[in-house]
Design an enzyme around this catalytic site. Structure first.
Site, mmCIF file in Angstrom:
data_model
loop_
_atom_site.group_PDB
_atom_site.id
_atom_site.type_symbol
_atom_site.label_atom_id
_atom_site.label_comp_id
_atom_site.label_asym_id
_atom_site.label_seq_id
_atom_site.Cartn_x
_atom_site.Cartn_y
_atom_site.Cartn_z
ATOM 1 N N SER A 167 0.917 -1.276 0.153
ATOM 2 C CA SER A 167 -0.017 0.054 0.007
ATOM 3 C C SER A 167 0.889 1.325 -0.059
ATOM 4 O O SER A 167 1.945 1.272 -0.600
ATOM 5 C CB SER A 167 -0.860 0.097 1.274
ATOM 6 O OG SER A 167 -1.521 1.149 1.427
ATOM 7 N N SER A 168 0.478 2.286 0.904
ATOM 8 C CA SER A 168 1.269 3.630 0.695
ATOM 9 C C SER A 168 0.681 4.083 1.981
ATOM 10 O O SER A 168 -0.390 4.185 2.376
ATOM 11 C CB SER A 168 1.015 4.365 -0.493
ATOM 12 O OG SER A 168 1.534 5.617 -0.341
ATOM 13 N N TYR A 181 -4.907 7.726 -6.435
ATOM 14 C CA TYR A 181 -3.744 6.765 -5.798
ATOM 15 C C TYR A 181 -3.919 6.180 -4.619
ATOM 16 O O TYR A 181 -4.099 5.189 -4.074
ATOM 17 C CB TYR A 181 -2.405 7.357 -6.139
ATOM 18 C CG TYR A 181 -1.279 6.402 -5.587
ATOM 19 C CD1 TYR A 181 -0.602 5.468 -6.481
ATOM 20 C CD2 TYR A 181 -0.573 6.607 -4.476
ATOM 21 C CE1 TYR A 181 0.183 4.645 -5.941
ATOM 22 C CE2 TYR A 181 0.543 5.850 -3.781
ATOM 23 C CZ TYR A 181 0.948 4.951 -4.569
ATOM 24 O OH TYR A 181 1.958 4.135 -3.998
ATOM 25 N N LYS A 185 -4.978 2.364 -2.930
ATOM 26 C CA LYS A 185 -4.055 1.963 -2.131
ATOM 27 C C LYS A 185 -5.113 1.379 -0.721
ATOM 28 O O LYS A 185 -5.018 0.324 -0.129
ATOM 29 C CB LYS A 185 -2.787 2.569 -1.547
ATOM 30 C CG LYS A 185 -2.048 2.757 -2.743
ATOM 31 C CD LYS A 185 -1.170 1.336 -2.992
ATOM 32 C CE LYS A 185 0.102 1.486 -3.788
ATOM 33 N NZ LYS A 185 0.438 0.130 -4.242
ATOM 34 N N THR A 216 12.978 6.146 -5.110
ATOM 35 C CA THR A 216 13.190 5.484 -6.352
ATOM 36 C C THR A 216 12.818 6.090 -7.551
ATOM 37 O O THR A 216 12.625 7.298 -7.249
ATOM 38 C CB THR A 216 12.180 4.200 -5.998
ATOM 39 O OG1 THR A 216 10.781 4.670 -6.137
ATOM 40 C CG2 THR A 216 12.301 3.276 -4.757
HETATM 41 N N1 LIG Z 1 8.567 4.899 -4.040
HETATM 42 C C1 LIG Z 1 7.612 5.323 -3.079
HETATM 43 O O1 LIG Z 1 7.727 6.250 -2.260
HETATM 44 C C2 LIG Z 1 6.368 4.464 -2.626
HETATM 45 C C3 LIG Z 1 5.673 4.950 -1.710
HETATM 46 C C4 LIG Z 1 4.792 3.949 -1.315
HETATM 47 C C5 LIG Z 1 4.443 2.870 -2.040
HETATM 48 N N2 LIG Z 1 4.986 2.411 -3.192
HETATM 49 C C6 LIG Z 1 4.509 1.442 -3.867
HETATM 50 O O2 LIG Z 1 5.697 0.563 -3.924
HETATM 51 C C7 LIG Z 1 5.587 -0.279 -5.018
HETATM 52 C C8 LIG Z 1 7.051 -0.273 -5.815
HETATM 53 O O3 LIG Z 1 7.343 1.327 -6.162
HETATM 54 P P1 LIG Z 1 8.897 1.571 -6.825
HETATM 55 O O4 LIG Z 1 8.737 2.697 -5.934
HETATM 56 O O5 LIG Z 1 9.434 0.579 -6.450
HETATM 57 O O6 LIG Z 1 8.660 1.816 -8.115
HETATM 58 P P2 LIG Z 1 9.554 1.819 -9.482
HETATM 59 O O7 LIG Z 1 10.963 2.312 -8.834
HETATM 60 O O8 LIG Z 1 9.074 2.742 -10.234
HETATM 61 O O9 LIG Z 1 9.168 0.568 -9.746
HETATM 62 C C9 LIG Z 1 8.197 0.013 -10.370
HETATM 63 C C10 LIG Z 1 8.404 -1.495 -10.701
HETATM 64 O O10 LIG Z 1 7.060 -1.982 -10.959
HETATM 65 C C11 LIG Z 1 6.982 -2.409 -12.206
HETATM 66 N N3 LIG Z 1 5.869 -2.131 -12.880
HETATM 67 C C12 LIG Z 1 5.443 -0.906 -13.490
HETATM 68 N N4 LIG Z 1 4.255 -1.055 -14.016
HETATM 69 C C13 LIG Z 1 4.006 -2.447 -14.228
HETATM 70 C C14 LIG Z 1 2.882 -3.031 -14.959
HETATM 71 N N5 LIG Z 1 1.936 -2.632 -15.531
HETATM 72 N N6 LIG Z 1 2.874 -4.556 -14.791
HETATM 73 C C15 LIG Z 1 3.943 -4.892 -14.322
HETATM 74 N N7 LIG Z 1 5.131 -4.481 -13.550
HETATM 75 C C16 LIG Z 1 4.962 -3.149 -13.671
HETATM 76 C C17 LIG Z 1 8.308 -1.860 -12.911
HETATM 77 O O11 LIG Z 1 8.744 -3.107 -13.959
HETATM 78 P P3 LIG Z 1 9.853 -2.481 -15.152
HETATM 79 O O12 LIG Z 1 11.099 -2.046 -14.365
HETATM 80 O O13 LIG Z 1 10.007 -3.604 -15.848
HETATM 81 O O14 LIG Z 1 9.072 -1.190 -15.717
HETATM 82 C C18 LIG Z 1 9.175 -1.999 -11.550
HETATM 83 O O15 LIG Z 1 9.976 -3.216 -11.462
HETATM 84 C C19 LIG Z 1 4.448 0.271 -5.845
HETATM 85 O O16 LIG Z 1 3.262 -0.448 -5.438
HETATM 86 C C20 LIG Z 1 4.101 1.616 -5.026
HETATM 87 O O17 LIG Z 1 2.863 2.037 -5.322
HETATM 88 C C21 LIG Z 1 5.926 3.349 -3.316
#
Ligand SMILES: NC(=O)c1ccc[n+]([C@@H]2O[C@H](COP(=O)([O-])OP(=O)(O)OC[C@H]3O[C@@H](n4cnc5c(N)ncnc54)[C@H](OP(=O)(O)O)[C@@H]3O)[C@@H](O)[C@H]2O)c1
Length: 276
Positions: A167-168, A181, A185, A216
């Site tokens: 989630s977030s 978003y 979540k 990220t």
């Molecule tokens: N970063 C934050 O601040 C934050 C905070 C709260 C929650 N989150 C959650 O954490 C999770 C990961 O985020 P992150 O920060 O790691 O993001 P990220 O660095 O942008 O990485 C996103 C990942 O998801 C994959 N992806 C994107 N769209 C996809 C799709 N349609 N089908 C399959 N795979 C897909 C990407 O694959 P490719 O590399 O092959 O494109 C990549 O591996 C998400 O659910 C996000 O909502 C993130």
């Protein structure tokens, strides 16, 4: 006869148990969606450091995903990267066929032990301007995937295993631009409790982590690259900085060990105390 063979048989028996234990340990396998970058990559590496093998998925970044596989192998664990678009439910059956094959060929196993629904994107739009297409896309990627990918994974998921949804912090606190978003979540968090309720019969634990703002590529890498935003996040976080991928990976890895065996149906916020 009995007194002659017993001293020889015991060490063989003990060796057999030892080898079997090692084999069982090697066969703990986690499937992580979106393991090519960011949080998913760190989750995969943290799991590997705890002796867990990994199937990770990528959407567009095949090379990055293969790099993660090599890093996991250098840690002494097995790994495979498979393509998956979580936004397309019709691709889930062929995906699990590929998972079955990878389990058989690479891991000599029939089941996974953990599923981590991590893949996702960020969309920033003020509530009055958010389009139906943006909302549908977020629902498909974050909610429908956690619902139906998990459903399709159930026959492959071992009893006594676990699921971690992602989630977030934005499902708890509200910042302008994240209505769609944050609400989606929130749905993932509610789903988590229902999954835990029904899957408890199989001793499968289901939890959801809620990261704060992490550096990220997410949302165009804004938390990492935009100094003003990074400063804002630090200023509203009790521990005084934005999160790093490693802050999250280690928590997910913990949830996939026996140390977390009594944690179930919980929302665990991993934000350093953001927006208290
Ligand atoms: N970063 C934050 O601040 C934050 C905070 C709260 C929650 N989150 C959650 O954490 C999770 C990961 O985020 P992150 O920060 O790691 O993001 P990220 O660095 O942008 O990485 C996103 C990942 O998801 C994959 N992806 C994107 N769209 C996809 C799709 N349609 N089908 C399959 N795979 C897909 C990407 O694959 P490719 O590399 O092959 O494109 C990549 O591996 C998400 O659910 C996000 O909502 C993130």
């Amino acid at each position: 006869m009995v007194t002659n063979t017993a001293p020889v048989a015991w060490p063989i028996f003990v060796l057999f148990i030892h080898i079997n234990n090692r084999k069982m340990k090697q066969h703990t396998i986690a499937l992580i969606t979106g393991g090519s970058r960011g949080l998913g990559k760190e989750m995969a590496l943290s799991l590997a450091k705890r002796g867990i093998d990994v199937i990770l998925t990528y959407h567009r970044q095949k090379e990055e995903a293969e790099g993660v596989v090599r890093e996991i192998e250098s840690l002494g664990q097995k790994a495979v990267a498979l393509p998956l678009n979580v936004a397309e439910t019709k691709g889930f059956d062929p995906f699990f066929e590929a998972v079955r094959e990878a389990l058989s060929v690479t891991f000599h196993a029939e089941q996974i032990n953990f599923l981590i629904n991590n893949a996702g994107i960020g969309t920033h739009a003020q509530y009055p301007d958010t389009t139906e297409e943006q909302l549908d896309n977020l629902i498909n990627i974050h909610f429908k995937a956690a619902f139906f990918l998990t459903q399709k994974a159930l026959p492959l998921l071992a009893d006594g295993g676990g699921i971690v949804n992602v989630s977030s912090g934005l499902a708890r606190f509200a910042l302008p631009g994240y209505a769609a978003y944050g609400a989606v979540k929130g749905a993932v968090e509610t789903l988590t409790r229902y999954q835990a309720k029904e899957l408890g019969a199989r001793k499968i634990r289901v939890n959801v982590i809620a990261p704060g703002a992490i550096e990220t590529d997410f949302g165009g890498g804004a938390v990492r690259d935009n100094r003003e935003l990074n400063h804002f996040v630090s200023s509203v976080t009790a521990l005084g900085r934005a999160g790093l991928p490693d802050d999250i990976g280690s928590v997910v890895a913990f949830l996939c060990t026996d140390d977390a065996k009594w944690i179930n149906a919980q929302r665990i916020e991993v934000s350093g105390g953001m927006m208290l």
